[in-house]
Design an enzyme around this catalytic site. Structure first.
Site, mmCIF file in Angstrom:
data_model
loop_
_atom_site.group_PDB
_atom_site.id
_atom_site.type_symbol
_atom_site.label_atom_id
_atom_site.label_comp_id
_atom_site.label_asym_id
_atom_site.label_seq_id
_atom_site.Cartn_x
_atom_site.Cartn_y
_atom_site.Cartn_z
ATOM 1 N N GLN A 272 77.677 -29.814 -9.269
ATOM 2 C CA GLN A 272 78.540 -30.008 -10.967
ATOM 3 C C GLN A 272 79.572 -31.385 -11.420
ATOM 4 O O GLN A 272 79.332 -31.069 -12.592
ATOM 5 C CB GLN A 272 79.048 -28.141 -10.657
ATOM 6 C CG GLN A 272 79.695 -27.873 -11.744
ATOM 7 C CD GLN A 272 79.819 -26.048 -12.189
ATOM 8 O OE1 GLN A 272 81.040 -25.496 -11.639
ATOM 9 N NE2 GLN A 272 78.362 -25.504 -11.866
ATOM 10 N N TYR B 138 82.427 -33.073 -5.515
ATOM 11 C CA TYR B 138 81.480 -31.896 -4.994
ATOM 12 C C TYR B 138 81.000 -32.139 -4.320
ATOM 13 O O TYR B 138 80.242 -31.613 -2.456
ATOM 14 C CB TYR B 138 81.310 -31.048 -5.886
ATOM 15 C CG TYR B 138 82.731 -29.733 -6.897
ATOM 16 C CD1 TYR B 138 83.397 -30.032 -6.496
ATOM 17 C CD2 TYR B 138 81.738 -29.174 -7.310
ATOM 18 C CE1 TYR B 138 84.613 -29.428 -6.988
ATOM 19 C CE2 TYR B 138 83.046 -28.228 -8.386
ATOM 20 C CZ TYR B 138 84.113 -28.670 -8.598
ATOM 21 O OH TYR B 138 84.890 -28.042 -8.994
ATOM 22 N N HIS C 189 87.614 -33.148 -11.517
ATOM 23 C CA HIS C 189 86.506 -33.045 -12.644
ATOM 24 C C HIS C 189 86.770 -34.407 -13.387
ATOM 25 O O HIS C 189 86.479 -34.124 -14.630
ATOM 26 C CB HIS C 189 87.043 -32.076 -14.057
ATOM 27 C CG HIS C 189 87.333 -30.629 -12.953
ATOM 28 N ND1 HIS C 189 88.562 -29.521 -12.700
ATOM 29 C CD2 HIS C 189 86.260 -29.147 -12.666
ATOM 30 C CE1 HIS C 189 87.848 -28.543 -12.374
ATOM 31 N NE2 HIS C 189 87.147 -28.500 -12.146
#
Length: 696
Positions: free
Chosen positions: A447, A451, A496
């Protein structure tokens, strides 16, 4: 130490409850494994052997092989000598012992790795080679078990029979590693939902990991009462008991298509490896107690009970010893790999013509698309063209991904081909590795780039190494999609907005795609899937989050960052050049491309090279565009230390470029939340300032 003959003379015969010929064959495998260990140490002493981690004390795993079909795929750890020899015999081969010692000698004629490493593996035996140091092969084993049923459901040919089960072995110390616990959890997670998961987990528990003891009873405590996991326990030094329990466990898995855990209690003889001095951390009493539990003695009791005499058993032992030493002498000095090119041959990048022949059918369209839409369309074409293709990851199914990139694919192609996984990147990659080696074409999604770092070893230690350790007899084709890089607006922070791709760039043999514009993204995704299908290539497809939905390039409303769906392919390792400036070449990729194009529009004499591929680098295009202007500015959105720019500059210098060089990068920092992110990320203004400076 007493001789083998002395040790068995006082043994009491024991009744054997199974086939007598089987007993003889299993003892032969156990003897072969033991004498392979001893021969390996002799070879090391002669300077002709290079691996001494042995299987002594674990010879009970011959019973596990005997309980299985020879077509059941096996992923084994490094104490699996007797298993390997038993499986070899089941398949009618008499070369198992030679295979092992060829590996010890690092001989090019060794059948699986060709001298690259000592592993247990052979294609004809359905043994997939693993380095297995920390149970890193368990996620793949889970993936193979998942794929047995999924291949049938998709109507895709599988290399394994429909009723096959997967066996994977590991040690008690490795059972504590997150890789093992994650893989076992993923198997149970799938089984809990009713998905077939025919996986036999074999923990060979010798009570010690190198020098660190495993607490007594820990494996039973950790796995003996796990809901959904059938638990079996056997004395691995007692061949009859081990065979009975292994047969029961294998039968359970085969009938129920559910995972089972077999703890095989073993001993470790001869230490961890040849260099290990056990007396530094184990008492003489402990060592003597393990010797008394030697599995060869246990099997000798059954031979005595089956009518063999002591002298006949000793003769079997000595004959196998002579055979092992004879083979060790024969393989000593055989040719080894002798050049870097030969060593790395299995890691070569795919051949362009083979990729071109395997490209998917494309759906014609004149509609101008965003990057996200173009990737979605490309995935749709891949799924339509390749029935073995599967798209999976967190949120990719009904939701269509966090950014909508996979929206509509599950509805169009069904949940068996587009599906959500549990939240565990290690298991997502393991599922892909198992699917790839089972004849499927996995397209997993991580994602966010941040990660990936939890699971990167599944790429480095497993995905990239399989062709290397099997001379391309096995491959795990895969296209790993990762949303990454920085510059997200309104949703930021390190996890992110991550620009750390150094962990990918030093993995040999993988392709790294980094598209920036919509038409390139689709064509490059086609190339990656074609390379996977034709050459077993592992590709990492880095998708710039901030460009997913971008429409404009120079000013609001110009829609200059939309593009029609591509008709032409993009060859792996070729860049794209913008402009015909003769004064400065800006070399960039990803988010750097639109920034650099805007700079080029304001600064005369500038051309822009979009690398598109970070591995293999487009060296030919890089040198050509650099030499046209004699000035190169690398605009690199990754970090200054360990980023992409270091490799670009080194490549130019290595190939004799003598013009001016400079680089601008992001700061050596994590990306903070909010507006502070602009302080550490590469900016358009920084690129322009550097460009004008080089031209002044």
């Amino acid at each position: 130490m007493r001789t083998f003959a002395e040790r068995i003379r006082g043994l009491a015969p024991a009744p054997w409850e199974h086939d007598a010929e089987l007993l003889r064959g299993l003892f032969d495998a156990q003897l072969g494994s033991r004498h392979a260990d001893l021969a390996a140490r002799w070879m090391q002493s002669q300077g002709t052997g290079f691996y001494t981690i042995g299987s002594a004390g674990h010879e009970g795993n011959a019973a596990v092989a005997a309980a299985l079909e020879p077509t059941d795929p096996a992923l084994l750890h490094y104490r699996s000598g007797a298993f390997y020899l038993t499986r070899s015999g089941q398949c009618g081969s008499k070369d198992g012992l030679r295979d092992i010692l060829l590996g010890v000698a690092a001989a090019t004629t060794e059948p699986i790795a060709g001298g690259r490493h000592k592993v247990f593996g052979r294609h004809e035996l359905s043994i997939i080679p693993q380095t297995s140091t920390i149970a890193s092969h368990l996620p793949r084993a889970m993936g193979v078990a998942f794929s047995l049923n999924r291949s049938a459901k998709l109507g895709v040919p599988s290399p394994w029979p429909a009723d096959a089960i997967v066996v994977t072995s590991f040690g008690d110390a490795s059972a504590n590693h997150s890789t093992a616990t994650g893989a076992i959890n993923a198997a149970l997670h799938a089984s809990y939902q009713g998905l077939p998961m025919p996986l036999l987990l074999v923990c060979e528990d010798n009570g010690i990991g190198i020098s660190v003891r495993t607490p007594d009873g820990w494996i039973r405590q950790a796995y003996g009462q796990r809901p959904g996991l059938r638990y079996f326990d056997a004395d691995g030094t007692d061949l009859d008991a081990a065979l009975s329990m292994a047969t029961e466990a294998a039968t359970f898995v085969r009938r129920n298509r559910r995972p089972a855990f077999l703890r095989l209690r073993t001993v470790r003889l001869l230490g961890h490896a040849g260099s290990d001095v056990e007396t530094a951390y184990r008492s003489p009493a402990e060592l003597a107690a393990d010797e008394e539990r030697d599995p060869l003695l246990g099997t000798a009791r059954y031979l005595l009970g089956s009518g063999y005499t002591v002298d006949e058993i000793v003769e079997l032992y000595e004959d196998k010893q002579a055979e092992a030493l004879r083979i060790a002498a024969e393989v000593a000095g055989l040719p080894q790999l002798s050049s870097a090119e030969t060593v790395a041959a299995p890691l070569r990048f795919p051949v362009a013509t083979e990729v071109a022949d395997a490209l998917p059918e494309r759906t014609p369209s004149t509609e101008r698309l965003t990057l996200s839409q173009s990737i979605n369309r490309a995935l749709s074409d891949v799924l339509a063209s390749y029935p073995e293709a599967m798209v999976f990851g967190e949120d990719v199914g009904r939701k269509g991904g966090v950014y909508g990139v996979t929206r509509g694919l599950q509805k169009a192609f069904g949940p068996p081909r587009v599906f959500d996984t549990l939240l565990d990147e290690q298991s997502i990659l393991g599922l892909a590795l198992g699917a790839g080696v089972s004849g499927l074409l996995p397209i997993p999604e991580i994602q966010y780039l941040a990660y990936l770092h939890n699971a990167e070893d599944q790429l480095r230690g497993e995905a990239a190494s399989l062709k290397f350790f099997s001379q391309e007899q096995y491959a795990n084709p895969m296209v790993l999609r990762i949303a990454g890089y920085g510059y997200q607006k309104g949703f930021g922070g390190h996890f992110h907005n991550d620009d750390a791709i150094g962990v990918l760039r030093d993995i040999p043999g993988i392709v790294i795609a980094s598209p920036s514009r919509p038409d390139d993204a689709a064509a490059m995704l086609h190339a990656c899937t074609a390379a996977a299908r034709s050459s077993g290539t592992v590709s990492v497809f880095l998708e710039p989050i901030a460009l997913y939905h971008r429409r404009d390039l120079y000013e609001d409303g110009d829609e200059q960052w939309l593009a029609a769906y591509p008709e032409e392919a993009v060859p792996i390792g070729r860049g794209r050049t913008y402009g015909d400036g003769t004064e400065l070449t800006i070399v960039t990729f990803g988010n750097g491309v639109p920034m650099s194009l805007r700079v080029a529009a304001r600064v005369p004499g500038v051309r822009v090279l979009d690398l598109r591929w970070l591995a293999p680098l487009p060296v030919e295009d890089l040198l050509l565009q650099a030499n046209i202007t004699g000035r190169v500015l690398v605009a690199d959105e990754t970090r200054r230390s360990g980023g992409v720019s270091e490799g670009i500059l080194a490549t130019l210098i290595d190939h004799g470029y003598t013009g001016r060089l400079a680089r601008v990068t992001s700061y050596d920092s994590y990306v903070p939340l909010g507006a502070a992110a602009h302080d550490v990320l590469l900016s358009e203004q920084t690129i322009e300032t550097a460009a004008r400076s080089m031209l002044s």
